[in-house]
Design a protein around this motif. Structure first.
Motif, mmCIF file in Angstrom:
data_model
loop_
_atom_site.group_PDB
_atom_site.id
_atom_site.type_symbol
_atom_site.label_atom_id
_atom_site.label_comp_id
_atom_site.label_asym_id
_atom_site.label_seq_id
_atom_site.Cartn_x
_atom_site.Cartn_y
_atom_site.Cartn_z
ATOM 1 N N HIS A 177 -2.267 5.947 -8.469
ATOM 2 C CA HIS A 177 -1.673 7.096 -7.769
ATOM 3 C C HIS A 177 -0.211 7.207 -8.188
ATOM 4 O O HIS A 177 0.282 6.360 -8.937
ATOM 5 N N HIS A 206 2.772 7.128 -6.576
ATOM 6 C CA HIS A 206 3.920 6.470 -5.962
ATOM 7 C C HIS A 206 4.630 5.639 -7.028
ATOM 8 O O HIS A 206 3.993 5.047 -7.910
ATOM 9 N N HIS A 223 -4.935 7.480 0.868
ATOM 10 C CA HIS A 223 -3.549 7.011 0.748
ATOM 11 C C HIS A 223 -2.669 8.215 0.437
ATOM 12 O O HIS A 223 -1.898 8.665 1.271
HETATM 13 ZN ZN LIG Z 1 1.288 4.069 -2.573
#
Ligand SMILES: [Zn+2]
Ligand SMILES: [Zn+2]
Length: 254
Positions: free
Chosen positions: A60, A62, A145
């Motif tokens: 992902h 982040h 998430h």
């Molecule tokens: Zn994360």
């Protein structure tokens, strides 16, 4: 397969745990699972052949999972070790990955996509099977998430590894990791999570008992794990498999 933990921590700076990155060596090539800023130098510290890396998986967007990608590509663009390289580097992740990389690139006209070797960005749809390396099959599922977050299941011959990336609790992971040889599962918090988008030990142990992997690594550990005996706490849940606390530099052979 051989699995090396580069970073067992999170985005929060920590003296002993750098942020996310896992090196997977297979008979058919090497894969970097997530690429934090620290992962770039951690590969060299572990004497891993980063210049020959075949594939990168981004769980992902982040920054403790993708923030090293631009610095890594900046390195490979100019490093003596990669100037003669001919084989492609493939970067896999969810829809939107190309846009994120292009935006990193545009921040200062770095020209990161022009490398001495071919660079491919491949956006994956959940549940579509793909070859992450030749003869190494993968499939991803969405996890709770961020919108784009994906867990990945990797198979080479009869060996399987599942990596959750960051995730909240979902029984989808219980099925996804069923009987895996290695289940690499985030376990951000000990007992209580301040958010629903990360796992606690009781939740991870619930998944362990359901999935029955051969080995389970708990990772993405926040500082509240400091001083806690993870193995002892995990044993209280009778998890029915070997539970391993992730530490930077730990290697697991399958
Ligand atoms: Zn994360
Ligand atoms: Zn994270």
């Amino acid at each position: 397969m051989k699995f090396t933990i580069l970073g067992s921590g999170t985005s929060v700076p920590h003296a002993k745990r750098s942020s996310s990155g896992y090196w997977l060596e297979t008979e058919n090539g090497t894969i970097l699972l997530d690429c934090s800023a620290s992962a770039v130098h951690r590969m060299a510290q572990e004497n891993l052949n980063w210049a020959n890396l075949d594939a990168i998986w981004i769980s992902h967007f982040h920054l403790d999972h993708i923030g090293g990608l631009a610095p890594f590509l900046f390195g490979t663009k100019y490093a003596p070790e990669t100037q003669e390289r001919k084989k492609p580097l493939k970067i896999f992740g969810a829809e939107g990955l190309r846009k994120v990389v292009e935006n990193f690139d545009k921040a200062n006209d770095y020209d990161l996509l022009k490398q001495p070797f071919p660079l491919e960005i491949i956006e994956i749809e959940a549940l579509d099977k793909f070859e992450i390396l030749k003869n190494v099959e993968a499939v991803a599922v969405s996890v709770p998430h961020t919108e784009e977050s994906l867990a990945i299941h990797i198979r080479e011959k009869d060996k399987t590894i599942v990596y959750t990336g960051d995730t909240g609790f979902t029984m989808v992971l219980g099925d996804f990791a069923r009987n895996a040889d290695l289940f690499v599962c985030e376990c951000s918090f000990v007992e209580k999570s301040p958010v629903e988008t990360h796992l606690t030990l009781p939740e991870a142990m619930h998944l362990a008992r359901y999935a029955r992997p051969k080995k389970m690594v708990l990772t993405h550990l926040y500082a509240e794990w400091d001083g806690v005996d993870l193995a002892k706490e995990a044993a209280k849940f009778s998890p029915l498999c070997e539970i391993i606390e992730a530490t930077d530099g730990l290697q697991i052979s399958l």
